[in-house]
Motif scaffolding. Structure first.
Motif, PDB file in Angstrom:
ATOM      1  N   ALA A   1      32.746 -48.312 -14.691  1.00 28.55           N
ATOM      2  CA  ALA A   1      32.857 -48.257 -16.151  1.00 28.55           C
ATOM      3  C   ALA A   1      32.418 -49.567 -16.790  1.00 28.55           C
ATOM      4  CB  ALA A   1      34.294 -47.926 -16.555  1.00 28.55           C
ATOM      5  N   ASP A   2      32.764 -50.696 -16.166  1.00 28.89           N
ATOM      6  CA  ASP A   2      32.339 -51.992 -16.682  1.00 28.89           C
ATOM      7  C   ASP A   2      30.826 -52.133 -16.613  1.00 28.89           C
ATOM      8  OD1 ASP A   2      34.960 -52.655 -17.159  1.00 28.89           O
ATOM      9  OD2 ASP A   2      35.119 -54.126 -15.552  1.00 28.89           O
ATOM     10  N   GLY A   3      30.241 -51.741 -15.484  1.00 21.90           N
ATOM     11  CA  GLY A   3      28.790 -51.812 -15.351  1.00 21.90           C
ATOM     12  C   GLY A   3      28.083 -50.970 -16.395  1.00 21.90           C
ATOM     13  N   TYR A   4      28.680 -49.822 -16.700  1.00 21.19           N
ATOM     14  CA  TYR A   4      28.121 -48.926 -17.708  1.00 21.19           C
ATOM     15  C   TYR A   4      28.355 -49.454 -19.123  1.00 21.19           C
ATOM     16  CZ  TYR A   4      27.102 -44.594 -20.231  1.00 21.19           C
ATOM     17  OH  TYR A   4      26.577 -43.660 -21.088  1.00 21.19           O
ATOM     18  N   GLY A   5      29.413 -50.243 -19.304  1.00 17.91           N
ATOM     19  CA  GLY A   5      29.777 -50.686 -20.648  1.00 17.91           C
ATOM     20  C   GLY A   5      30.507 -49.609 -21.416  1.00 17.91           C
ATOM     21  N   LEU A   6      31.390 -48.868 -20.723  1.00 18.19           N
ATOM     22  CA  LEU A   6      32.093 -47.753 -21.348  1.00 18.19           C
ATOM     23  C   LEU A   6      33.159 -48.268 -22.308  1.00 18.19           C
ATOM     24  CD1 LEU A   6      32.242 -44.610 -21.186  1.00 18.19           C
ATOM     25  CD2 LEU A   6      34.140 -44.919 -19.567  1.00 18.19           C
ATOM     26  N   PRO A   7      33.147 -47.814 -23.567  1.00 14.34           N
ATOM     27  CA  PRO A   7      34.140 -48.285 -24.527  1.00 14.34           C
ATOM     28  C   PRO A   7      35.528 -47.722 -24.233  1.00 14.34           C
ATOM     29  CG  PRO A   7      32.760 -46.598 -25.520  1.00 14.34           C
ATOM     30  CD  PRO A   7      32.161 -46.903 -24.176  1.00 14.34           C
ATOM     31  N   ALA A   8      36.550 -48.387 -24.769  1.00 17.26           N
ATOM     32  CA  ALA A   8      37.946 -48.044 -24.466  1.00 17.26           C
ATOM     33  C   ALA A   8      38.294 -46.580 -24.729  1.00 17.26           C
ATOM     34  CB  ALA A   8      38.882 -48.972 -25.236  1.00 17.26           C
ATOM     35  N   PRO A   9      37.926 -45.992 -25.865  1.00 15.11           N
ATOM     36  CA  PRO A   9      38.314 -44.585 -26.097  1.00 15.11           C
ATOM     37  C   PRO A   9      37.776 -43.636 -25.029  1.00 15.11           C
ATOM     38  CG  PRO A   9      37.580 -45.605 -28.133  1.00 15.11           C
ATOM     39  CD  PRO A   9      37.224 -46.546 -27.027  1.00 15.11           C
ATOM     40  N   ARG A  10      36.556 -43.887 -24.573  1.00 17.34           N
ATOM     41  CA  ARG A  10      35.963 -43.034 -23.535  1.00 17.34           C
ATOM     42  C   ARG A  10      36.617 -43.283 -22.176  1.00 17.34           C
ATOM     43  NH1 ARG A  10      34.016 -41.671 -27.730  1.00 17.34           N
ATOM     44  NH2 ARG A  10      35.951 -40.485 -27.493  1.00 17.34           N
ATOM     45  N   ARG A  11      37.087 -44.504 -21.923  1.00 15.19           N
ATOM     46  CA  ARG A  11      37.773 -44.797 -20.663  1.00 15.19           C
ATOM     47  C   ARG A  11      39.035 -43.956 -20.531  1.00 15.19           C
ATOM     48  NH1 ARG A  11      36.535 -50.427 -18.321  1.00 15.19           N
ATOM     49  NH2 ARG A  11      34.609 -50.967 -19.399  1.00 15.19           N
ATOM     50  N   ALA A  12      39.725 -43.764 -21.617  1.00 13.91           N
ATOM     51  CA  ALA A  12      40.945 -42.968 -21.580  1.00 13.91           C
ATOM     52  C   ALA A  12      40.650 -41.511 -21.228  1.00 13.91           C
ATOM     53  CB  ALA A  12      41.660 -43.050 -22.930  1.00 13.91           C
ATOM     54  N   GLU A  13      39.452 -41.043 -21.558  1.00 10.65           N
ATOM     55  CA  GLU A  13      39.072 -39.654 -21.297  1.00 10.65           C
ATOM     56  C   GLU A  13      38.504 -39.438 -19.895  1.00 10.65           C
ATOM     57  OE1 GLU A  13      36.403 -38.154 -24.299  1.00 10.65           O
ATOM     58  OE2 GLU A  13      37.301 -39.436 -25.838  1.00 10.65           O
ATOM     59  N   LEU A  14      37.990 -40.500 -19.284  1.00  9.76           N
ATOM     60  CA  LEU A  14      37.219 -40.349 -18.052  1.00  9.76           C
ATOM     61  C   LEU A  14      37.975 -39.642 -16.919  1.00  9.76           C
ATOM     62  CD1 LEU A  14      34.582 -40.806 -16.540  1.00  9.76           C
ATOM     63  CD2 LEU A  14      35.369 -43.130 -15.994  1.00  9.76           C
ATOM     64  N   PRO A  15      39.238 -39.970 -16.623  1.00  5.81           N
ATOM     65  CA  PRO A  15      39.893 -39.280 -15.504  1.00  5.81           C
ATOM     66  C   PRO A  15      39.916 -37.757 -15.645  1.00  5.81           C
ATOM     67  CG  PRO A  15      41.135 -41.241 -16.080  1.00  5.81           C
ATOM     68  CD  PRO A  15      40.086 -41.065 -17.149  1.00  5.81           C
ATOM     69  N   LEU A  16      40.187 -37.261 -16.853  1.00  7.37           N
ATOM     70  CA  LEU A  16      40.208 -35.807 -17.043  1.00  7.37           C
ATOM     71  C   LEU A  16      38.814 -35.207 -16.909  1.00  7.37           C
ATOM     72  CD1 LEU A  16      42.807 -35.079 -19.871  1.00  7.37           C
ATOM     73  CD2 LEU A  16      42.800 -34.178 -17.538  1.00  7.37           C
ATOM     74  N   VAL A  17      37.789 -35.916 -17.386  1.00  3.36           N
ATOM     75  CA  VAL A  17      36.427 -35.398 -17.272  1.00  3.36           C
ATOM     76  C   VAL A  17      36.001 -35.374 -15.805  1.00  3.36           C
ATOM     77  CG1 VAL A  17      34.025 -35.670 -18.007  1.00  3.36           C
ATOM     78  CG2 VAL A  17      35.869 -36.177 -19.604  1.00  3.36           C
ATOM     79  N   ILE A  18      36.469 -36.340 -15.019  1.00  2.00           N
ATOM     80  CA  ILE A  18      36.202 -36.316 -13.578  1.00  2.00           C
ATOM     81  C   ILE A  18      36.800 -35.058 -12.953  1.00  2.00           C
ATOM     82  CG2 ILE A  18      36.807 -37.428 -11.389  1.00  2.00           C
ATOM     83  CD1 ILE A  18      36.484 -40.121 -12.807  1.00  2.00           C
ATOM     84  N   GLU A  19      37.994 -34.678 -13.377  1.00  2.00           N
ATOM     85  CA  GLU A  19      38.602 -33.457 -12.858  1.00  2.00           C
ATOM     86  C   GLU A  19      37.796 -32.231 -13.282  1.00  2.00           C
ATOM     87  OE1 GLU A  19      42.934 -33.156 -13.190  1.00  2.00           O
ATOM     88  OE2 GLU A  19      42.991 -35.311 -13.595  1.00  2.00           O
ATOM     89  N   GLU A  20      37.302 -32.225 -14.508  1.00  2.00           N
ATOM     90  CA  GLU A  20      36.458 -31.119 -14.976  1.00  2.00           C
ATOM     91  C   GLU A  20      35.168 -31.048 -14.156  1.00  2.00           C
ATOM     92  OE1 GLU A  20      35.757 -31.749 -19.096  1.00  2.00           O
ATOM     93  OE2 GLU A  20      37.868 -31.603 -19.666  1.00  2.00           O
ATOM     94  N   ALA A  21      34.594 -32.203 -13.875  1.00  2.00           N
ATOM     95  CA  ALA A  21      33.356 -32.239 -13.095  1.00  2.00           C
ATOM     96  C   ALA A  21      33.596 -31.740 -11.678  1.00  2.00           C
ATOM     97  CB  ALA A  21      32.801 -33.657 -13.078  1.00  2.00           C
TER      98      ALA A  21
END
Length: 275
Positions: free
Chosen positions: A199-219
């Motif tokens: 996420a740091d390498g990508y430069g993911l902003p804080a609001p999207r970081r909070a969403e990422l774990p659930l999107v990983i489960e969806e993926a």
């Protein structure tokens, strides 16, 4: 264009399941089966290069007899079992940065919404840009330990950038349970920490970081459905691997349960500074 990105002319390129044995390097070009989306995809690849993104192959002429020709991208590609050089934190950070460059460049390129983009691993919500959807180690070209290019855009389709990052996390954290990871990855990888580095390498902003774990489960659920469709269609490559792994959904059940159980751990790692 999955395969070992090095070698001589007229060399079969190994790796991958869908096009196994059908990808050949001839000099500076790679010849491979063309996806149904090839005309629209080729236009997109050319537009990426015109806008300064050099981390993707260029089409070299029209599709002929169902096969496409793309420029060969020299470098190193990791094949399973994945070597330690491909799993360093610097390598991981560079994968995130490369994906961000792809997304930033793609964001300014209109794409053909009527093209037959594959739905296999695409974002079920759709999205504003063309995502790669298959940034696995076999599809990332490295030079001097740094990710510099992506190959095999067969599964590219419209989606959200966060979906593409979640798909990438599945392969690179890797966001899978330890037993599954042990079949292809070096031991001892710290998945929560590696999610943060990606996420740091990508430069993911804080609001999207909070969403990422659930999107990983969806993926992950999308990947499971993809495998189920391949098995239902009698795909020989997937049927063979399925049988070799015991012919059971237990592995997928374990994987999904592990992600859900660690959702809060991942969210905390994504929101905290690295030690």
């Amino acid at each position: 264009m999955t395969g070992a990105a090095a070698g001589t002319a007229d060399e079969p390129l190994a790796g991958g399941m869908v096009n196994a044995g059908a990808v050949v390097r001839r000099g500076d070009l790679v010849e491979r089966p063309a996806p149904r989306s090839a005309p629209a995809l080729h236009a997109h690849l050319r537009a990426l290069r015109e806008r300064g993104f050099d981390g993707a192959p260029l089409p070299a002429g029209p599709v002929t007899d169902g096969r496409e020709r793309l420029t060969f991208l020299p470098g190193d590609v990791a094949l399973p079992p994945f070597p330690s050089w491909a799993m360093t934190e610097d390598a991981l950070r560079s994968v995130g940065a490369l994906l961000r460059r792809l997304h930033d460049t793609s964001a300014g390129i209109p794409f053909d919404t009527d093209a037959p983009w594959p739905g296999d691993l695409s974002d079920p919500r759709g999205g504003p840009l063309l995502c790669h959807n298959d940034v696995c180690p076999e599809n990332v070209v490295f030079r001097d330990g740094r990710a510099v290019a992506l190959i095999d855009f067969d599964l590219a389709a419209p989606g959200r950038p966060l979906w593409d990052l979640a798909m990438t996390a599945l392969y690179w954290a890797p966001a899978v349970d330890p037993a599954t990871a042990a079949t292809a990855y070096p031991a001892g990888l710290d998945v929560p920490r590696r999610l943060r580095i990606l996420a740091d390498g990508y430069g993911l902003p804080a609001p999207r970081r909070a969403e990422l774990p659930l999107v990983i489960e969806e993926a992950t659920a999308a990947c499971r459905a993809f495998v189920a469709r391949k098995l239902a269609d009698g795909d020989p490559a997937y049927t063979r691997v399925w049988a070799a792994r015991g012919g059971s959904w237990e592995r997928w059940d374990r994987r999904q349960a592990w992600l859900a159980a660690n959702r809060a751990v991942f969210a905390a790692a994504l929101s905290e500074a690295l030690g």
